[in-house]
Write an enzyme that holds these catalytic residues in place. Structure first.
Site: not given
Ligand code: ATP
Length: 286
Positions: A10, A94-97, A99, A102, A136
């Site tokens: 998102k 991308p993780v912790a982005a 978006l 998780g 979220d």
């Molecule tokens: P938001 O926009 O809700 O803040 P985000 O994009 O910042 O989410 P995520 O990619 O959802 O962050 O993940 C943040 C942390 O959650 C990661 O560092 C990871 O260790 C943990 N995590 C737990 N489950 C997942 C998953 N299915 N995919 C990615 N990260 C996950």
């Protein structure tokens, strides 16, 4: 039995924090929309009472720390499910982005397992369960475009966002979401016009969306990380109609009506940033 589920990322078209509540959460108003950058989950029914999770990505936990595992465990416990599941999670978001990768994975797991284990839960019931795991997740269950209020868990669906191109750029820095909210001074910053954004979506007005775009968390993240601000400026220089940080960052997205200009923004940004994507809004067919 085997089920495949798509888990789209998102972006926040607007994000406002009104005040800090007694429970320490901020009261939020966010307009969010799903995009066609997605993780994929495969769920395979097991007769044995176990949850197996295989994550096709580095540095993401494949145990109780993963939101997908937590979603499966919550359903199992709440509804005394005796069957099991083997889940494969293919990450593209991308993780912790900023978006909601998780959260979207957890929402997809809840939806898929509702089918796989034949639980017959409604979307509202799934959203209530999702809210126990993360603010979220209810939005990710609904998908499309919606206004999210409360701590993000109260969802009012909106019409689909008008078609356009979206360029995403994620700098390789990490941002702590709780840290950003901690440093936010709601009384001292300019707030986005959420009502204006909702109206623009209802009107299907791309120009209205560009006029009302805003994210109160930029005041914190952009001040701390000048590279995020630079990406935003570059996007506008290359021809974006508008650009904004998503969530607490660090990903910045540009909205562009014309494909040729979107391509220019995309190609230009690839010189500055390792992770750049060119996508469109995405909504599941109902
Ligand atoms: P938001 O926009 O809700 O803040 P985000 O994009 O910042 O989410 P995520 O990619 O959802 O962050 O993940 C943040 C942390 O959650 C990661 O560092 C990871 O260790 C943990 N995590 C737990 N489950 C997942 C998953 N299915 N995919 C990615 N990260 C996950």
């Amino acid at each position: 039995m085997k089920i495949n589920v798509k888990a789209p990322a998102k972006i926040n078209l607007s994000l406002d924090a009104l005040y800090k509540r007694k429970d320490n959460y901020h009261e939020l108003e966010m307009v969010m929309t799903t995009i066609d950058l997605a993780d994929r989950l495969q769920l395979v029914l097991l007769e044995k009472d176990i949850i197996k999770l295989d994550v096709k990505a580095h540095f993401i936990p494949d145990d109780k720390r993963n939101l997908v595992y937590q979603a499966a465990a919550l359903l199992k416990e709440r509804f005394s499910v005796k069957q099991g599941v083997a889940i494969t999670l293919d990450k593209s978001i991308p993780v912790a982005a900023g978006l909601a990768g998780g959260s979207s994975d957890a929402a997809a797991a809840l939806k898929g397992l509702n089918q796989l284990w034949d639980l017959k839960l409604t979307l509202e019931e799934l959203a209530d369960l999702g809210a126990e795991l993360g603010s979220d997740i209810p939005f990710c269950l609904y998908g499309g475009t919606a206004l999210a209020t409360g701590r993000g868990e109260i969802i009012e669906p909106l019409p689909m966002m008008p078609n356009c191109w979206i360029v995403l750029a994620k700098p390789s820095i990490s941002v702590s979401t709780p840290g950003v909210y901690r440093d936010l001074r709601v009384g001292e910053v300019e707030h986005p016009n959420t009502a204006g954004m909702v109206q623009a979506i209802r009107d299907g007005s791309f120009e209205g969306i560009c006029d009302n775009i805003g994210n109160v968390l930029e005041t914190v993240t952009l001040a701390k990380h000048p590279e995020v601000k630079r990406i935003k400026e570059k996007m506008l220089e290359f021809g974006a109609d508008t650009a904004l940080m998503s969530g607490s960052g660090p990903t910045v997205f540009a909205l562009v009506k014309q494909y040729s200009r979107a391509k220019r923004v995309y190609n230009g940004l690839r010189g500055f940033c390792e992770e750049v994507y060119l996508v469109r809004p995405w909504q599941e067919e109902k």
